[in-house]
Design an enzyme around this catalytic site. Sequence first.
Site, PDB file in Angstrom:
ATOM      1  N   SER A 179     -10.740 -27.420  27.561  1.00 15.21           N
ATOM      2  CA  SER A 179     -11.547 -28.721  27.466  1.00 15.21           C
ATOM      3  C   SER A 179     -12.971 -28.571  27.856  1.00 15.21           C
ATOM      4  O   SER A 179     -13.855 -29.202  27.639  1.00 15.21           O
ATOM      5  CB  SER A 179     -11.011 -29.998  28.414  1.00 15.21           C
ATOM      6  OG  SER A 179     -10.898 -29.673  29.459  1.00 15.21           O
ATOM      7  N   LYS A 187     -14.110 -31.257  34.780  1.00 15.80           N
ATOM      8  CA  LYS A 187     -15.013 -31.817  33.873  1.00 15.80           C
ATOM      9  C   LYS A 187     -16.365 -31.680  34.250  1.00 15.80           C
ATOM     10  O   LYS A 187     -16.509 -31.454  35.325  1.00 15.80           O
ATOM     11  CB  LYS A 187     -14.588 -33.135  33.449  1.00 15.80           C
ATOM     12  CG  LYS A 187     -13.206 -33.684  32.872  1.00 15.80           C
ATOM     13  CD  LYS A 187     -12.855 -32.938  31.683  1.00 15.80           C
ATOM     14  CE  LYS A 187     -11.480 -33.383  31.234  1.00 15.80           C
ATOM     15  NZ  LYS A 187     -11.020 -32.715  30.176  1.00 15.80           N
TER      16      LYS A 187
END
Length: 246
Positions: free
Chosen positions: A50, A91
């Site tokens: 991701s 993230k």
Amino acid sequence: MSRTRRTSEGHGRAGSVLSGIAVALGCVLFLGGFVWGAVVYQPYTVPTDSMSPTIGAGDRVLAQRIDGSEIKRGDVVVFQDKSWGDMPLVKRVVGIGGDRVACCTDGKLTVNGKKIEEPYLQGGQSASITGIKSTTVPAGRLFFLGDERSGSLDSTVHLDDIQHGSVAREAVKGRVDAVAWPMDGMLPTPTGFEQLPGGISQPGPLKPMLTAVVVGAFLVLVGAAYGPIAQRARRSRTRSAEPARA
């Protein structure tokens, strides 16, 4: 005892002292660098792609242990929020409390109406996001996106919850400074956010730590090698001097 021999022995004693100092100082720097790193940094393994291409699945990262209140836009962080799952996630912070986040304008993420350049993305584009409606980040919270925008399970999949996809600052466990394995080094500086209020974070002390370890190892090796080298040199001088005495 000849003057030459006394001089040679004096040089030998001085060299031994300097050698011992080099080894001692090297040990302090080498071990100190490792201890410093263990106190300041925590390693994590990233489970998914991701954050590709910045960080790949299976990469080992080093996250500086800092308080969530110190996090700024552009930081890549490790956080854990039970509404997102049980494991720590990695993230990028693109919005902080009070920011208005949206995508896309001319293929760019916007924060408070400003288009953000994100060179760390694949092809430098954000247009692969299907769209983020204009969202205001609640106070004391952070809005996250993955660098692999088309497949990242980030704030965009939580937009309909009461906190608009944001996570509390207290959920942050650390800020990622570098990829330790494979040895990709320090993360790129998120310059696209530096013109926003508060600017961007400065790198942690990872480089000074590595410098201390490398210099320490060098001094230990040089200091330890002095003895055999000096002994061989004395033997060579002795053999050279024997015919002259005869």
